[in-house]
Design a protein around this motif. Structure first.
Motif, PDB file in Angstrom:
ATOM      1  N   GLU A 366       0.825  -1.212   0.000  1.00 17.09           N
ATOM      2  CA  GLU A 366       0.000   0.000   0.000  1.00 17.09           C
ATOM      3  C   GLU A 366       0.861   1.265   0.000  1.00 17.09           C
ATOM      4  O   GLU A 366       0.532   2.249  -0.644  1.00 17.09           O
ATOM      5  CB  GLU A 366      -0.925   0.003   1.220  1.00 17.09           C
ATOM      6  N   LEU A 367       1.976   1.218   0.725  1.00 12.77           N
ATOM      7  CA  LEU A 367       2.817   2.414   0.831  1.00 12.77           C
ATOM      8  C   LEU A 367       3.498   2.762  -0.483  1.00 12.77           C
ATOM      9  O   LEU A 367       3.916   3.903  -0.681  1.00 12.77           O
ATOM     10  CB  LEU A 367       3.888   2.211   1.910  1.00 12.77           C
ATOM     11  N   ILE A 368       3.610   1.795  -1.378  1.00 12.67           N
ATOM     12  CA  ILE A 368       4.339   2.011  -2.624  1.00 12.67           C
ATOM     13  C   ILE A 368       3.722   3.151  -3.434  1.00 12.67           C
ATOM     14  O   ILE A 368       4.400   3.839  -4.189  1.00 12.67           O
ATOM     15  CB  ILE A 368       4.377   0.701  -3.457  1.00 12.67           C
ATOM     16  N   ARG A 369       2.409   3.384  -3.254  1.00 18.35           N
ATOM     17  CA  ARG A 369       1.753   4.481  -3.980  1.00 18.35           C
ATOM     18  C   ARG A 369       1.466   5.673  -3.070  1.00 18.35           C
ATOM     19  O   ARG A 369       0.741   6.590  -3.446  1.00 18.35           O
ATOM     20  CB  ARG A 369       0.466   3.994  -4.640  1.00 18.35           C
ATOM     21  N   GLU A 370       2.024   5.646  -1.853  1.00 15.33           N
ATOM     22  CA  GLU A 370       2.025   6.776  -0.930  1.00 15.33           C
ATOM     23  C   GLU A 370       0.628   7.350  -0.661  1.00 15.33           C
ATOM     24  O   GLU A 370       0.349   8.514  -0.975  1.00 15.33           O
ATOM     25  CB  GLU A 370       2.952   7.878  -1.456  1.00 15.33           C
ATOM     26  N   PRO A 371      -0.275   6.571  -0.067  1.00 19.30           N
ATOM     27  CA  PRO A 371      -1.591   7.114   0.296  1.00 19.30           C
ATOM     28  C   PRO A 371      -1.466   8.066   1.478  1.00 19.30           C
ATOM     29  O   PRO A 371      -0.583   7.914   2.328  1.00 19.30           O
ATOM     30  CB  PRO A 371      -2.394   5.865   0.668  1.00 19.30           C
ATOM     31  N   ALA A 372      -2.364   9.042   1.552  1.00 18.03           N
ATOM     32  CA  ALA A 372      -2.334  10.005   2.656  1.00 18.03           C
ATOM     33  C   ALA A 372      -2.981   9.439   3.909  1.00 18.03           C
ATOM     34  O   ALA A 372      -2.611   9.788   5.029  1.00 18.03           O
ATOM     35  CB  ALA A 372      -3.041  11.293   2.240  1.00 18.03           C
TER      36      ALA A 372
END
Length: 613
Positions: A366-372
């Motif tokens: 999930e972090l790979i696309r940097e969600p806020a």
């Protein structure tokens, strides 16, 4: 004070004690001459021996403890300062941070504490402080100073004033410096409590992070059978918070998480992110949410790196291959997975990587696309206590970088519980019964239960929090005249909710931020998706030898069996004649049916398995 904190963190190395004793001897006049060469060599040897046994956070606590020790009698001799300098050099402290810690601990004049990375709390305007930040705390007598050591995200506090303040139940000494640990609460006599999360939020506002306002109002949800799952939920949070959702089994924790993340529609109520309704305007919030379910979303036959790589290719369609490789390397390094990047993930029965590493890899997806905003369901389920702490430390670190993280958690340990900035407790039937600071929850329920030590949230000796006590109070059963527990609860879920509404002022929603949050989620076109899926699944299948062998041998074996069953034998001379075989059309028909069945079975398996991914 800091000495107590050293023992709490397990810093009991004998060599460290020798260093402190050397300072104490000099303080008491046992050593009166200047530091000799032998003393310098001894100090250097002591520091080197413990340098690799302490974390950088523990080293900062040690340095602060040494400064506090030499300050006790205000004799800053050359020998003492040389010992401190030796410790600083061996521990590789940044010169600016070393100077800031020295200034904060040694100086007692408020004007000398007006430096960067210091927060002042008082009931006055304090215009004389030009560099330090300020929080107004009405009715607080004196000045409360909090310093942030940025390199290790540690906070130290000291108080200058005459009021009786307590830190987690411990009365503050004006001459001492204290570690302001996660979950801590400062309680003045008259002013409102000061929470760790409020202090961190103030420092975070001074940094350049995305501003987030997450406002939930009047949220309710009913299942198809008419049973209420969530009732009257109001939440208001901002960036940089780690938010815990707790409750007994069946209380509606996961349902609430699914509604907050937009995966499930509520029966009533709104969820606004920076003023945007996530249900009415899904496209505007696309890509800013990340959801990590309790179950793994990993392809077991691929390596750690391949799982991240193909996930990134499907989520970051506009990125170049070089950019994707760079973000993967950074993510693997940040999450401590770089050394196992070439290992196959494996399944729970044939483990190649540990449970904690699997959970961190799920977070990395999930972090790979940097969600806020990140939603995490039971991140510690099935993990050892050490792996659980590592995963929660990671989530805490992400929140300190500006992300808003919602976590459903069940039976956390004391250390994990204190990591949360806020907790939200649900009781049976989806009734909210608490929303606020984690340590305040114990005081709140102990007060309502009329317990004697209702002002004490944690053990004064070890600092542990008895989290189970909260749920023991909530679910306590009535005792009959024979001293036996009955099946009836002392306080029903509805009554706890009524007490919550009665004792809690209405939740004021944060002002909606006008900044539009942007996510990195960009799906590639269908042709590119088809190609990525094909390559990924081919690698996955080729890595599974059992699957390859079964699929290669299954078709020929079935064809052989069918040909044997429908073969034609001439009844006159007993010889096989292909031209006279009336079963050939039926054989081809059955082969086509079997081929279609096999193909559809394999495809259905892939669709079902990839659906949740």
């Amino acid at each position: 004070g800091l000495n107590d904190e050293l023992h709490r963190q397990g810093v009991t190395n004998d060599n460290l004690c020798d260093t402190i004793k050397q300072l104490e001897f000099e303080r008491d006049g046992i050593i009166s001459k200047r530091t000799s060469v032998a003393d310098s060599v001894k100090t250097l040897a002591i520091c080197k021996s413990i340098n690799q046994t302490l974390s950088q956070q523990q080293k900062v606590v040690v340095l602060s403890c040494l400064f506090e020790l030499i300050k006790s009698d205000r004799r800053f001799t050359a020998q003492r300062m040389q010992i401190i300098d030796t410790v600083s050099d061996v521990f590789n402290f940044d010169k600016n941070e070393f100077s800031a810690i020295q200034t904060f601990i040694i100086n007692d004049e408020p004007e000398k504490l007006d430096v960067d990375d210091v927060l002042v709390l008082s009931d006055q305007d304090n215009a004389q402080f030009t560099k330090a930040m300020h929080i107004s705390s009405e009715l607080l007598e004196g000045l409360l100073f909090i310093m942030k050591v940025s390199s290790v995200d540690l906070y130290f506090l000291r108080y200058i004033g005459k009021e009786e303040l307590s830190l987690n139940g411990l009365i503050l000494n004006e001459k001492r410096v204290y570690l302001f640990a996660p979950g801590s609460t400062i309680r003045p006599t008259k002013a409102k409590p000061i929470y760790y999360s409020d202090v961190v939020a103030k420092f975070l506002r001074e940094t350049e992070v995305e501003r987030i306002s997450f406002n939930v109002s009047g949220l309710e949800h009913q299942f198809e059978n008419g049973v209420s799952g969530i009732r009257n939920v109001d939440i208001s949070e901002e960036q940089g918070k780690l938010f815990g959702i707790m409750g007994s089994s069946g209380a509606g924790k996961t349902t609430l998480l699914n509604i907050l993340s937009g995966q499930q529609y509520p029966t009533k109520g709104k969820v606004l992110v920076n003023g945007v309704d996530i249900y009415l305007h899904k496209k505007q919030v696309k890509g800013i949410f990340g959801y990590i379910p309790q179950d793994d979303l990993l392809i077991e036959e691929l390596t750690v790196y391949q799982n991240l790589y193909y996930n990134a290719k499907l989520c970051l369609g506009s990125w170049s291959d070089e950019e994707i490789k760079n973000i993967i390397q950074q993510t693997l390094n940040d999450l401590g997975l770089w050394n196992i990047r070439n290992l196959k993930v494996g399944n729970p029965l044939q483990k190649t990587i540990s449970g904690g590493q699997r959970k961190r890899l799920n977070i990395a997806l999930e972090l790979i696309r940097e969600p806020a905003i990140l939603f995490v369901d039971e991140p510690t389920s099935g993990l050892s206590s050490k792996d659980s702490e590592n995963v929660m430390d990671l989530l805490r670190e992400l929140s300190l970088k500006g992300k808003l993280i919602f976590v459903v958690i069940h039976q956390p340990s004391s250390d994990i519980y204190k990591l949360f900035d806020k907790i939200f407790i649900l009781d049976q039937g989806g009734y909210p019964i608490y929303y606020g600071n984690p340590l305040e929850a114990l005081i709140y329920f102990k007060t309502l239960d009329k317990q004697i030590n209702n002002t004490q949230a944690e053990c004064l000796n070890c600092g542990n929090v008895n989290v189970e006590l909260v749920f023991n109070i909530i679910k306590a059963n009535v005792v009959d005249e024979y001293g036996q527990f009955t099946g009836a609860r002392k306080v029903s879920a509805l009554k706890w909710h009524e007490l919550f509404v009665e004792n809690t002022s209405s939740i004021q929603g944060l002002k909606d931020e006008t900044i539009k949050l942007k996510g990195n989620l960009v799906l590639p076109n269908r042709a590119k998706q088809y190609f990525i899926f094909t390559v990924r699944d081919m690698l996955s299948k080729l890595a599974n030898r059992q699957y390859v062998l079964i699929n290669l041998l299954e078709a020929p074996l079935l064809a052989l069996i069918l040909s044997f069953i429908v073969r034609f034998v001439d009844t006159y001379n007993g010889e096989y004649a292909f031209g006279l075989n009336d079963n050939i059309p039926a054989y081809f028909f059955m082969c086509i049916i079997v081929a279609l069945f096999m193909g559809m079975t394999v495809s259905a398996e892939e669709i079902v398995r990839d659906q949740k991914i």
